[in-house]
Design a protein around this motif. Sequence first.
Motif, PDB file in Angstrom:
ATOM      1  N   GLU A 226       0.840  -1.203   0.000  1.00 28.29           N
ATOM      2  CA  GLU A 226       0.000   0.000   0.000  1.00 28.29           C
ATOM      3  C   GLU A 226       0.874   1.251   0.000  1.00 28.29           C
ATOM      4  N   HIS A 227       1.989   1.229   0.726  1.00 21.45           N
ATOM      5  CA  HIS A 227       2.911   2.365   0.787  1.00 21.45           C
ATOM      6  C   HIS A 227       4.324   1.843   0.516  1.00 21.45           C
ATOM      7  N   PRO A 228       4.647   1.539  -0.763  1.00 27.15           N
ATOM      8  CA  PRO A 228       5.915   0.871  -1.047  1.00 27.15           C
ATOM      9  C   PRO A 228       7.152   1.688  -0.738  1.00 27.15           C
ATOM     10  N   LYS A 229       7.058   2.988  -0.809  1.00 24.86           N
ATOM     11  CA  LYS A 229       8.277   3.766  -0.594  1.00 24.86           C
ATOM     12  C   LYS A 229       7.951   5.146  -0.054  1.00 24.86           C
ATOM     13  N   ALA A 230       8.638   5.531   0.999  1.00 20.00           N
ATOM     14  CA  ALA A 230       8.489   6.893   1.516  1.00 20.00           C
ATOM     15  C   ALA A 230       9.344   7.824   0.674  1.00 20.00           C
ATOM     16  N   GLU A 231       8.807   9.007   0.380  1.00 17.78           N
ATOM     17  CA  GLU A 231       9.531   9.991  -0.424  1.00 17.78           C
ATOM     18  C   GLU A 231      10.092  11.070   0.501  1.00 17.78           C
ATOM     19  N   ILE A 232      11.274  10.813   1.025  1.00 17.08           N
ATOM     20  CA  ILE A 232      11.905  11.774   1.928  1.00 17.08           C
ATOM     21  C   ILE A 232      12.936  12.570   1.138  1.00 17.08           C
ATOM     22  N   PRO A 233      12.723  13.870   0.983  1.00 17.89           N
ATOM     23  CA  PRO A 233      13.619  14.678   0.135  1.00 17.89           C
ATOM     24  C   PRO A 233      15.058  14.645   0.629  1.00 17.89           C
ATOM     25  N   HIS A 234      15.978  14.763  -0.327  1.00 17.34           N
ATOM     26  CA  HIS A 234      17.389  14.855   0.018  1.00 17.34           C
ATOM     27  C   HIS A 234      17.636  16.164   0.776  1.00 17.34           C
ATOM     28  N   GLY A 235      18.567  16.111   1.682  1.00 13.93           N
ATOM     29  CA  GLY A 235      18.851  17.296   2.491  1.00 13.93           C
ATOM     30  C   GLY A 235      18.260  17.195   3.882  1.00 13.93           C
ATOM     31  N   PHE A 236      17.342  16.227   4.093  1.00 15.96           N
ATOM     32  CA  PHE A 236      16.779  16.002   5.428  1.00 15.96           C
ATOM     33  C   PHE A 236      17.818  15.233   6.242  1.00 15.96           C
TER      34      PHE A 236
ATOM     35  N   GLY B 230      -4.055  43.336   8.711  1.00 18.67           N
ATOM     36  CA  GLY B 230      -3.379  44.042   9.792  1.00 18.67           C
ATOM     37  C   GLY B 230      -3.223  43.265  11.078  1.00 18.67           C
ATOM     38  N   ILE B 231      -3.456  41.948  11.042  1.00 18.26           N
ATOM     39  CA  ILE B 231      -3.289  41.113  12.236  1.00 18.26           C
ATOM     40  C   ILE B 231      -1.807  40.785  12.395  1.00 18.26           C
ATOM     41  N   LYS B 232      -1.291  40.950  13.586  1.00 17.82           N
ATOM     42  CA  LYS B 232       0.114  40.642  13.838  1.00 17.82           C
ATOM     43  C   LYS B 232       0.315  39.128  13.850  1.00 17.82           C
ATOM     44  N   VAL B 233       1.261  38.663  13.032  1.00 14.52           N
ATOM     45  CA  VAL B 233       1.533  37.229  12.930  1.00 14.52           C
ATOM     46  C   VAL B 233       3.003  36.959  13.233  1.00 14.52           C
ATOM     47  N   THR B 234       3.242  36.022  14.141  1.00 17.47           N
ATOM     48  CA  THR B 234       4.588  35.487  14.360  1.00 17.47           C
ATOM     49  C   THR B 234       4.643  34.141  13.654  1.00 17.47           C
ATOM     50  N   TRP B 235       5.574  34.015  12.726  1.00 15.81           N
ATOM     51  CA  TRP B 235       5.635  32.809  11.892  1.00 15.81           C
ATOM     52  C   TRP B 235       6.904  32.036  12.193  1.00 15.81           C
ATOM     53  N   CYS B 236       6.738  30.751  12.434  1.00  9.87           N
ATOM     54  CA  CYS B 236       7.880  29.849  12.634  1.00  9.87           C
ATOM     55  C   CYS B 236       7.812  28.778  11.552  1.00  9.87           C
ATOM     56  N   HIS B 237       8.835  28.726  10.709  1.00 11.43           N
ATOM     57  CA  HIS B 237       8.889  27.708   9.659  1.00 11.43           C
ATOM     58  C   HIS B 237      10.039  26.759   9.956  1.00 11.43           C
ATOM     59  N   LEU B 238       9.716  25.477  10.080  1.00 11.17           N
ATOM     60  CA  LEU B 238      10.728  24.461  10.351  1.00 11.17           C
ATOM     61  C   LEU B 238      11.207  23.883   9.027  1.00 11.17           C
ATOM     62  N   GLN B 239      12.411  24.247   8.642  1.00 13.38           N
ATOM     63  CA  GLN B 239      12.946  23.852   7.341  1.00 13.38           C
ATOM     64  C   GLN B 239      13.113  22.344   7.238  1.00 13.38           C
ATOM     65  N   GLU B 240      13.313  21.674   8.375  1.00 10.37           N
ATOM     66  CA  GLU B 240      13.406  20.211   8.382  1.00 10.37           C
ATOM     67  C   GLU B 240      12.198  19.597   9.103  1.00 10.37           C
ATOM     68  N   GLY B 241      11.107  20.321   9.102  1.00  9.14           N
ATOM     69  CA  GLY B 241       9.929  19.841   9.806  1.00  9.14           C
ATOM     70  C   GLY B 241       9.012  19.014   8.924  1.00  9.14           C
ATOM     71  N   PHE B 242       8.277  18.101   9.553  1.00  8.63           N
ATOM     72  CA  PHE B 242       7.225  17.329   8.886  1.00  8.63           C
ATOM     73  C   PHE B 242       6.036  17.275   9.840  1.00  8.63           C
ATOM     74  N   HIS B 243       4.900  16.848   9.338  1.00 10.29           N
ATOM     75  CA  HIS B 243       3.679  16.881  10.139  1.00 10.29           C
ATOM     76  C   HIS B 243       3.809  15.985  11.372  1.00 10.29           C
ATOM     77  N   GLY B 244       3.497  16.549  12.528  1.00 13.36           N
ATOM     78  CA  GLY B 244       3.550  15.798  13.780  1.00 13.36           C
ATOM     79  C   GLY B 244       4.849  15.949  14.537  1.00 13.36           C
ATOM     80  N   ILE B 245       5.795  16.718  14.019  1.00 17.10           N
ATOM     81  CA  ILE B 245       7.136  16.764  14.610  1.00 17.10           C
ATOM     82  C   ILE B 245       7.166  17.407  15.991  1.00 17.10           C
ATOM     83  N   VAL B 246       6.269  18.355  16.261  1.00 14.23           N
ATOM     84  CA  VAL B 246       6.247  18.993  17.578  1.00 14.23           C
ATOM     85  C   VAL B 246       5.741  18.014  18.632  1.00 14.23           C
ATOM     86  N   PHE B 247       4.724  17.248  18.276  1.00 14.59           N
ATOM     87  CA  PHE B 247       4.214  16.221  19.189  1.00 14.59           C
ATOM     88  C   PHE B 247       5.305  15.203  19.504  1.00 14.59           C
TER      89      PHE B 247
END
Length: 404
Positions: free
Chosen positions: A23-33, A360-377
């Motif tokens: 069903e999931h033969p191969k994970a596609e993890i980009p190079h550089g991770f 005009g809403i103040k936004v603090t943005w944190c982008h995790l360059q090596e992040g994937f879904h669920g990584i904070v948990f």
Amino acid sequence: MELLLAIFLAVLTVFVAMAFYYEHPKAEIPHGFSQRQKLYIFHYILNFGFGLAKFLEKVGITSEVHFLRALMDGIPPLKDQRLFIKDLRFEKVKVRLYQPKISTTGQRRGILYFHGGVGQFGSIRAYERTCRYLAKKSNSVVVSVGYRLAPEHPFPTQFEDCLTATIHFMRTAQDYGVDPSRIIICGDSSGGTLTAAVAQALVNRRDLPKLRAQILIYPFLQCVDFNLPSYQQNEGVPILLKKRTLALGLKYLNKDLSVMEAIFKGSHIPEDLQLKYQKWVNPDYIPHEFKTRGYKPIAINPFSEELYTLFKLVFDPVFSPLLAEDSVIAQLPETFILTCEFDVLRDDGLLYKKRLEDHGIKVTWCHLQEGFHGIVFLALCSGASTFRSGNKGLEKIVNFLRLM
């Protein structure tokens, strides 16, 4: 007898593993991770868990959803003597309250936490470590909301429970040593969806104090376009594969999975709504640097009236907060948004960031360059399951909270 049991378990393991290999033969993890091998291992362990859950349901031992809930609830909480912890009910909603024991002058900030799990998994117990961490590190009173789960309690019960708990806490905050003007709502994944929806529901409430802020951790925010750059680039990146995203969402709504391909191609959206939503959900608004890993515009399939009738509830801002009207967006509180580069939901966060900033809403943005879904948990799970980028995300969240 013991030998037969061992053989049975070995055969079961092989069959389940084979089923999910195909069903999931191969994970596609980009190079550089930098932690590729660890993510590969985690991906296949997770797939095995999903496969075993399906197998156990087919043979009648337990349902898939109950097995997956049990796995999440199996994460043991860390013992800590620095917090008062108490189970309560806010109206009919179960909550767990975390209060730092250390004395403080004045009232503390209050945080309501809505856990992830696509409205079907997750619990107060599963997020025990997350809430304890936030309470200790930010010296805050944290309320973990145990909203009821689907399919036993259909959508939008989850939103209604979170809204009920929030209103109750806002009215009784001082009973827990909390300043009513310093209440923040926070959630990850579908909990981020709930956070955004609750914040929107409260903008016109004149009988309540204003929320101090909202924190959205890789939230799901729209179901208009499943072909944004992040969906194309991260289609096979663990843990939230593109097909898994929609499949879990359809199960949450108790809908047939056979319509997945038609929804991926946009057949569920009438032309007038397509034109309306293009103002807010548009790949043209995604900065160029987020398209360098690849992006190809996809033609929309012909509209299906039948599909729209079945799925028009997904355009409700409670389910898709990115589709709220400008008059609502313009009144939202200060916002922290965390996005991950290797997450299909990355562009939902980027588009919401743009909408908020445009008003005009103040936004603090944190982008995790090596992040994937669920990584904070996962950052608060012990041992081999932790990833460095998740720790960075937690630090950014705590730093934001300390300013509130």
